[in-house]
Design an enzyme around this catalytic site. Sequence first.
Site, mmCIF file in Angstrom:
data_model
loop_
_atom_site.group_PDB
_atom_site.id
_atom_site.type_symbol
_atom_site.label_atom_id
_atom_site.label_comp_id
_atom_site.label_asym_id
_atom_site.label_seq_id
_atom_site.Cartn_x
_atom_site.Cartn_y
_atom_site.Cartn_z
ATOM 1 N N SER A 177 -2.997 -7.703 -14.617
ATOM 2 C CA SER A 177 -3.873 -7.432 -15.763
ATOM 3 C C SER A 177 -4.111 -5.946 -15.990
ATOM 4 C CB SER A 177 -5.213 -8.147 -15.582
ATOM 5 O OG SER A 177 -5.003 -9.538 -15.549
ATOM 6 N N ARG B 207 -3.561 8.056 2.573
ATOM 7 C CA ARG B 207 -3.147 8.394 3.941
ATOM 8 C C ARG B 207 -2.376 9.725 4.006
ATOM 9 N NH1 ARG B 207 -4.146 4.823 7.832
ATOM 10 N NH2 ARG B 207 -4.730 2.696 7.255
ATOM 11 N N HIS C 83 -5.298 -19.015 -10.876
ATOM 12 C CA HIS C 83 -5.422 -18.479 -9.509
ATOM 13 C C HIS C 83 -6.030 -19.488 -8.526
ATOM 14 C CE1 HIS C 83 -3.952 -14.467 -9.938
ATOM 15 N NE2 HIS C 83 -4.850 -14.093 -10.822
ATOM 16 N N ASP D 194 -0.999 -10.873 -21.189
ATOM 17 C CA ASP D 194 -0.693 -9.659 -20.417
ATOM 18 C C ASP D 194 0.289 -9.926 -19.286
ATOM 19 O OD1 ASP D 194 -2.545 -11.260 -19.170
ATOM 20 O OD2 ASP D 194 -3.742 -9.614 -18.365
#
EC number: 5.4.2.12
Length: 510
Positions: A63, A265, A405, A442
């Site tokens: 998204s 990092r 989901h 999307d």
Amino acid sequence: MSAKKPLALVILDGYGYREDTASNAIANAKTPVMDALIANNPHTLISASGMDVGLPDGQMGNSEVGHTNIGAGRVVYQDLTRITKSIADGEFEQTPALVEAIDAAVKAEKAVHIMGLMSPGGVHSHEDHIYAAVEMAAARGAEKIYLHCFLDGRDTPPRSAENSLQRFQDLFAKLGKGRVASLVGRYYAMDRDNNWERVQVAYDLLTQAKAEFTAETAVAGLEAAYARDENDEFVKATAIKAEGQEDAIMQDGDAVIFMNYRADRARQITRAFVPGFDGFERAVFPAINFVMLTQYAADIPLATAFPPASLENTYGEWLSKQGQTQLRISETEKYAHVTFFFNGGVENEFEGEERQLVASPKVATYDLQPEMSSPELTEKLVAAIKSGKYDTIICNYPNADMVGHTGVYEAAEKAIEALDESVGKVVEAIKEVGGQLLITADHGNAEMMIDPETGGVHTAHTNLPVPLIYVGDKAVEFKEGGKLSDLAPTMLSLAGLEIPAEMSGDVLVK
């Protein structure tokens, strides 16, 4: 002032197209409205994944990336793809920060040090980028090219560095100059939790060749680490030098190129090379030309090869400059997407932009309320269309994605049916006021609820195409082969507005 006839973009989040109807909640739900639109209205399929949205080839869309591409009107490349593409296009070897650092070192007969996470993992770095940097240094005349390898084992299998090291030993043999100069696990070189004693191990290795172990070749150094039961991530500082070779340490006038593109990092070890650093006592502090591949932090005063790309003239900004009014509307789950991400990472509203937020339902998981807040959202959207206040309206319905989901198939079908009802009301309102409407998505999700490979529940996004449907009075015919970044130029064209030069997307209307 006469009432405005809006152009609306309705984004059905997670509503992809898949021919196979097995476990396809979108194909199997009862959707009389969408069926009629596809039967009677101009429509096509557009791409929402992979390189078409600036992600690696074949990678599913999401998204954030989707809305950024839609709002930008151009493909917005993520760092990995941006750098990979620059290498393929031949632009990498012309990158000013890299050219300047290498050329200055060559002119002064100094060394070029290249360091980074030596791995094909693609999370913090990619060894293909490091390979290109070594080749570039050699091509620009560097005689001393020293490669300092931070070993992975987190984004790759725990003992998988040998292939990478062998690849670079072979490259140096082919070039006839340069060498792998040091090995150390990312546990030391890439700490991000202020464990400065770890970072010091890496810093002392780079600047003094101070190491617990030495080896004649990189592969031999790795084999010795494995014999000590150290996995890649935890390999102790190892200086690599064959008999008769000098220490490959960073000295005044040398160039140092840090080939990690992910910042979190990379910051600590980088800060150790900047004046005013107090993380640990530095035994030596060479005056080097240090180049960060990307900007690790705005307050690090070092050269950057690929500075952050700021998006000028996104759709929302451009409408504002034309004196147009616009509404962004969604429920909580996707509100940031139609505002912040759609505006290219800009938090504040542009002049003439209004926002409406409908609260998403307070349920543990959305399969318990698959319609989510679509009735309330639709009521507000229809009122906005009929208000005559807005030139453009951008709306996101989250159902197909958020219920997709959960992996609960029956709920996903219900979500699609609720969406269909909502879309029907929006279409009716647009026709009533003589406006125009584009319906799209999307990325995909609910069209694949079972993984065809494993037979298990599929809760992720897909890399399948998404629909694009037009509703309105214009005689529209769509071109094939579009992608999300073509939507903004297409909408500007439908509204009769000029398209800014920054928008490289295509107008999909013939």
